[in-house]
Design an enzyme around this catalytic site. Sequence first.
Site, mmCIF file in Angstrom:
data_model
loop_
_atom_site.group_PDB
_atom_site.id
_atom_site.type_symbol
_atom_site.label_atom_id
_atom_site.label_comp_id
_atom_site.label_asym_id
_atom_site.label_seq_id
_atom_site.Cartn_x
_atom_site.Cartn_y
_atom_site.Cartn_z
ATOM 1 N N LYS A 53 0.844 -1.201 0.000
ATOM 2 C CA LYS A 53 0.000 0.000 0.000
ATOM 3 C C LYS A 53 0.879 1.251 0.000
ATOM 4 C CE LYS A 53 -3.762 -2.502 2.228
ATOM 5 N NZ LYS A 53 -4.500 -2.836 3.455
ATOM 6 N N GLN A 97 -4.442 -1.799 9.764
ATOM 7 C CA GLN A 97 -4.351 -3.134 9.167
ATOM 8 C C GLN A 97 -4.858 -4.193 10.136
ATOM 9 O OE1 GLN A 97 -3.582 -3.473 5.973
ATOM 10 N NE2 GLN A 97 -3.756 -5.682 5.947
ATOM 11 N N ASP A 120 -10.984 2.436 4.151
ATOM 12 C CA ASP A 120 -11.245 0.993 4.053
ATOM 13 C C ASP A 120 -12.748 0.712 3.959
ATOM 14 O OD1 ASP A 120 -9.128 -0.852 3.954
ATOM 15 O OD2 ASP A 120 -8.618 -0.554 6.063
HETATM 16 N N1 GUN Z 1 -6.656 -7.148 6.414
HETATM 17 C C1 GUN Z 1 -6.972 -7.895 5.327
HETATM 18 N N2 GUN Z 1 -7.517 -7.112 4.374
HETATM 19 C C2 GUN Z 1 -7.544 -5.863 4.868
HETATM 20 C C3 GUN Z 1 -7.998 -4.615 4.352
HETATM 21 O O1 GUN Z 1 -8.513 -4.505 3.230
HETATM 22 N N3 GUN Z 1 -7.848 -3.544 5.178
HETATM 23 C C4 GUN Z 1 -7.325 -3.647 6.414
HETATM 24 N N4 GUN Z 1 -7.243 -2.538 7.151
HETATM 25 N N5 GUN Z 1 -6.905 -4.781 6.930
HETATM 26 C C5 GUN Z 1 -7.010 -5.884 6.149
#
Ligand code: GUN
Length: 296
Positions: A53, A97, A120
Amino acid sequence: MSQIIDGKMVAESMKSAIAQEVNELIASGKRPPHLVAILVGENGASETYVANKVKSCGELGFASTLLRFDPTITEAELLKAVQDVNDNPEMDGLIVQLPLPNHINPDRVMETIHPSKDVDGFHPINIGRMAKGLPAYISATPQGVLDLLAYYNIETAGKHCVVVGRSQIVGLPMSILMQRNHPQGNCTVTLTHSRTANLEEMCQQADILIAALGKPEFIKAAHIKPGAVVIDVGLTRIVDTSKKSGFALKGDVDFEEVAPLCSNITPVPKGVGPMTIVSLMKNTLLAAKGVIYPKN
Ligand code: GUN
């Protein structure tokens, strides 16, 4: 033989369009969009996701900040860190995350992120707004699936879409999105899960099958209606000593068995995966521009 949906190619083309928009934003005197990622502890998969990211931010001209915390951080300390990002007008989007250590309640963390920075799309306000069809941040993976369906002009109206898996991140929002009155919607949706009694028969009725249950190669030829569109959201790391990384990535669909039966199918890797980051970048750009929640 089916058409293979090339998520990597679509993601690259959407990334170029986003980078172009960022250039225009900067040319008009604005600062670049700024994404903040919070990473707690040392989970191998999370490390990779967050690193990707941050890397994408750099490639597209975004600013990014990675806040790393020890796994012993208290919930109160983490909530304070979230609040600090909420209060910082130079920061547009925040992701925390997942998964978090067991002593931290992820729902409390998600609800502390201000909805206008929740790129998100995990905050109940964004999920509720999405369900009502109001402007909202839509979570990244489901949005990526919609973008792939749009790119490949896959007709969804009137089709039976079967979603396998009811996770908060993918299955649940996916089922809500596919029934909306929207160009990539208007499906009759069945949301199936681990307690569904007759899963195979349900899947056999799917014109569009979206597999998001997190069980590698679970979906076999017997689940498929000939000519179906199959979207594989699964991404599980399997130990594979023949690979340099030590693991291979497997989807939820047995691609070899299923691909010959369907009209369109996403591979793993290079299917839905690359779209997820693009959606996150799109949401962060929307946040910077104040599109969903206008800035004062
Ligand atoms: N863990 C697995 N997929 C994601 C996601 O799309 N966003 C976040 N914040 N954590 C994750």
